[in-house]
Scaffold this motif. Structure first.
Motif, PDB file in Angstrom:
ATOM      1  N   GLY A  36       0.826  -1.201   0.000  1.00  0.00           N
ATOM      2  CA  GLY A  36       0.000   0.000   0.000  1.00  0.00           C
ATOM      3  C   GLY A  36       0.860   1.251   0.000  1.00  0.00           C
TER       4      GLY A  36
ATOM      5  N   THR B 255       0.427  -3.127   6.566  1.00  0.00           N
ATOM      6  CA  THR B 255      -0.337  -3.486   5.372  1.00  0.00           C
ATOM      7  C   THR B 255      -0.351  -4.990   5.164  1.00  0.00           C
ATOM      8  OG1 THR B 255       1.621  -3.103   3.986  1.00  0.00           O
ATOM      9  CG2 THR B 255       0.079  -1.273   4.248  1.00  0.00           C
TER      10      THR B 255
ATOM     11  N   ARG C 201      -4.976  -4.458  -0.498  1.00  0.00           N
ATOM     12  CA  ARG C 201      -3.871  -3.692  -1.056  1.00  0.00           C
ATOM     13  C   ARG C 201      -2.887  -4.586  -1.791  1.00  0.00           C
ATOM     14  NH1 ARG C 201      -4.342  -1.472   4.208  1.00  0.00           N
ATOM     15  NH2 ARG C 201      -5.152   0.656   4.188  1.00  0.00           N
TER      16      ARG C 201
END
Length: 249
Positions: A49, A64, A246
């Motif tokens: 991300g 993330t 993501r």
């Protein structure tokens, strides 16, 4: 945003040792996320991300990764920075890529579903952006590091059998190793200590348990791995993801 200004992102390649349904050997697997928007809609990609202005890179990579897969790896290390001009359509994106190694029992805790799935590291579909090249480089780096460090410790518990250690080396190298030759080479290296214990609950003669004599620390989120070597795969180029699941740029 001015055309000359780049955007910074973080991404993670996660390797785990899992059974290989195609052979008796274990293999390296990694989780990928499905992109839910263009570019590369429905393509699989690496977790990642954007990098917030107020968060350290290693912390953003760990966050993330956990948000996407549920994994909290013991080993997280900076792999390389990928910043080719054309790696993201329409904008300049520089990605700082980390790699993580997780044990088999940790991998079983990963979140999986329609948008997160495990794939064999050496048998990937076409991925979004340049993520195939990033994985190729990560595999090369892992195999190179295996030759001069004790990175295999990240895939094992504190104690392990020689068979388990050999299985790690076979999975990373992608080929079987002769058990007798491997035992001789490891015993001659002086890197292992016989704990004096044996595996409990096995029939016949239970195997011995070993540990590394001076294991490397498994968590080193800020350590970089330097520049590409002459034998390394070509430097990847990739792009950012803004999807709920993501994916790295």
């Amino acid at each position: 945003m001015p055309a000359s200004q780049a955007t910074l992102a973080v991404s993670t390649v996660i390797f785990a040792l899992r059974p290989d349904e195609r052979s008796d050997l274990k293999a390296l697997w990694l989780p990928l996320v499905r992109r839910t928007r263009e570019p590369f809609l429905d393509y699989w990609a690496l977790p990642g991300g954007w990098l917030p202005a107020d968060e350290e890179m290693s912390a953003a990579a760990a966050r993330t990764l956990h948000e996407t897969t549920g994994l909290i790896p013991k080993y997280l290390e900076q792999l390389y920075t990928f910043g080719a001009i054309d790696r993201s359509p329409g904008q300049r994106v520089v990605s700082v890529v980390y790699w993580a190694l997780v044990q088999s029992d940790e991998a079983e805790l990963a979140t999986v579903g329609d948008n997160v799935r495990w794939f064999r590291a050496d048998d990937l579909p076409p991925l979004a952006f340049d993520h195939n090249r990033i994985v190729e480089y990560a595999l090369w780096r892992l195999r190179t590091k295996l030759e001069y460090s004790r990175i295999a410790h990240a895939f094992l518990g504190d104690t392990f059998t020689l068979t388990q250690l050999r299985e790690v080396n076979e999975a990373v190298l992608g080929r079987p190793l002769d058990p007798a030759n491997f035992r001789r080479a490891v015993e001659a290296s002086g890197t292992l200590v016989d704990t004096g214990e044996r595996v409990a609950g096995t029939r016949h003669r239970p195997p011995r348990l070993y540990r590394f004599s001076d294991p490397e620390p498994l968590q080193n989120p800020a350590a970089g791995l330097g520049t590409l070597g002459s034998r390394a795969p070509a430097s990847p180029t990739s792009a950012p993801s803004q999807a709920p699941h993501r994916s790295i740029e």
